[in-house]
Write an enzyme that holds these catalytic residues in place. Structure first.
Site, mmCIF file in Angstrom:
data_model
loop_
_atom_site.group_PDB
_atom_site.id
_atom_site.type_symbol
_atom_site.label_atom_id
_atom_site.label_comp_id
_atom_site.label_asym_id
_atom_site.label_seq_id
_atom_site.Cartn_x
_atom_site.Cartn_y
_atom_site.Cartn_z
ATOM 1 N N HIS A 1 -16.445 7.737 2.751
ATOM 2 C CA HIS A 1 -17.403 8.820 2.951
ATOM 3 C C HIS A 1 -18.837 8.281 2.882
ATOM 4 O O HIS A 1 -19.705 8.670 3.674
ATOM 5 C CB HIS A 1 -17.225 9.904 1.887
ATOM 6 C CG HIS A 1 -16.219 10.953 2.241
ATOM 7 N ND1 HIS A 1 -16.253 11.654 3.429
ATOM 8 C CD2 HIS A 1 -15.142 11.429 1.557
ATOM 9 C CE1 HIS A 1 -15.242 12.519 3.465
ATOM 10 N NE2 HIS A 1 -14.559 12.403 2.337
ATOM 11 N N GLU B 1 -13.534 14.535 7.096
ATOM 12 C CA GLU B 1 -12.472 14.315 6.114
ATOM 13 C C GLU B 1 -11.330 13.507 6.735
ATOM 14 O O GLU B 1 -10.805 12.570 6.116
ATOM 15 C CB GLU B 1 -11.961 15.662 5.599
ATOM 16 C CG GLU B 1 -11.360 15.610 4.202
ATOM 17 C CD GLU B 1 -12.374 15.244 3.140
ATOM 18 O OE1 GLU B 1 -11.997 14.501 2.211
ATOM 19 O OE2 GLU B 1 -13.531 15.678 3.230
ATOM 20 N N HIS C 1 -10.812 6.117 0.191
ATOM 21 C CA HIS C 1 -11.244 7.321 0.912
ATOM 22 C C HIS C 1 -12.663 7.695 0.529
ATOM 23 O O HIS C 1 -13.508 7.963 1.402
ATOM 24 C CB HIS C 1 -10.285 8.472 0.592
ATOM 25 C CG HIS C 1 -10.756 9.818 1.043
ATOM 26 N ND1 HIS C 1 -10.324 10.418 2.204
ATOM 27 C CD2 HIS C 1 -11.649 10.693 0.488
ATOM 28 C CE1 HIS C 1 -10.912 11.592 2.340
ATOM 29 N NE2 HIS C 1 -11.723 11.782 1.311
ATOM 30 N N GLU C 2 -12.958 7.719 -0.761
ATOM 31 C CA GLU C 2 -14.281 8.144 -1.217
ATOM 32 C C GLU C 2 -15.377 7.156 -0.808
ATOM 33 O O GLU C 2 -16.474 7.564 -0.407
ATOM 34 C CB GLU C 2 -14.277 8.333 -2.737
ATOM 35 C CG GLU C 2 -13.366 9.452 -3.227
ATOM 36 C CD GLU C 2 -13.655 10.791 -2.575
ATOM 37 O OE1 GLU C 2 -14.796 11.003 -2.121
ATOM 38 O OE2 GLU C 2 -12.736 11.620 -2.491
#
Length: 293
Positions: free
Chosen positions: A138, A206, A134-135
């Site tokens: 980003h 997000e 997920h990070e």
């Protein structure tokens, strides 16, 4: 298609925020004030953009870690970065016991990933790998750039409203001057509207990082399980909403402050229940990884 829809949504929201700025500037008739506000906001957000990694890491007292200290963390980050054909980011660990994580950096070559001590204690390897996916997404989705643009545009409206409070601008006579009641309403509602649009952009990104991260790890259920644990931990151990943390909270995988009530309306993070529901819907439907630019 999911990536395409989110891209269109982000573009539409940024366009709406830009239109709001132009509308406020036109209403006030203060082109000079508008230019001043734009310049101030561009300088402030330019600094934030280029130094976002240092500001975020400092706010969480994060320290760089070596592979000898955290071999499992290095292994999963290197594996996922290689799978995405991207460079290895710098790795940091924050001494904070609240379970959380964030990535920062204006592009993959300048990226940093930070996890807290708390998150390493409650997640297993598979769940932490889902969080790292997920990070990293980003960074690969260029979310720092989008967030900086959104924050910059919102900041322009706020600066403009503050400037108009002290330097009323308008026509040369009473007939052309803005109605005082309408002027007051714009001073109050303009920044609020800009903030709401900025939050909508943050929430959209997000959701996209969840989807991209699940595609990168090929394991959406691991991220869903991690999010449940992280949310429970952030609610049990909320961080103090000081100035430094408030400015970087939108980078974290979950809102580090206590949620609920009116504050939930102004959160940069979408509801955790909806994030988990979307990830569960993605389970078993793996497809090509798509990143937004």
């Amino acid at each position: 298609m999911h990536s395409h829809r989110n891209g269109l949504k982000t573009a539409a929201l940024l366009g709406l925020l830009t239109a709001l700025i132009l509308g406020v500037g036109y209403w006030f008739g203060g082109s000079a004030g508008l230019i001043i506000a734009v310049l101030i906001s561009l300088v402030m957000n330019g600094v934030t953009y280029f130094f976002s990694d240092k500001l975020a890491l400092r706010s969480m007292r994060a320290q760089p870690v070596s592979e000898a200290e955290f071999p499992a963390l290095y292994q999963m980050v290197r594996e996922l970065a290689t799978a995405a054909n991207q460079p290895m980011p710098r790795l940091y660990v924050s001494p904070t016991m609240q379970p959380n994580a964030f990535a920062t950096g204006r592009n993959p070559a300048n990226a940093a990933v930070c996890v807290t001590q708390g998150i390493t204690r409650i997640l297993d390897y598979r769940e932490l790998r889902g969080v790292i996916g997920h990070e990293l997404s980003h960074v690969y989705n260029r979310d720092i750039l989008i967030s900086s643009v959104a924050a910059g545009l919102a900041g322009i409206i706020t600066a403009l409203a503050q400037l108009m409070w002290f330097i009323p601008l308008g026509g040369g006579d009473d007939e052309d001057s803005p109605n005082p009641a309408v002027l007051l309403a714009m001073l109050i509602l303009g920044p609020i509207a800009a903030t709401i649009i900025q939050l909508a952009i943050s929430r959209s990104r997000e959701y996209q990082a969840d989807a991209s991260g699940a595609a990168l790890t090929r394991d959406p259920m691991a991220l869903a399980s991690a999010l449940r644990k992280i949310h429970m931990g952030t609610q049990q151990l909320p961080l103090p909403a000081d100035r430094q943390l408030t400015s970087t909270a939108h980078l974290m995988i979950d809102n580090p402050f206590r949620g609920g009530g009116l504050s939930a309306l102004f959160s940069t993070h979408p509801p955790m229940e909806e994030r988990v529901r979307r990830l569960e819907a993605l389970a078993g439907n793996s497809g090509p990884i798509q990143y937004m630019h």
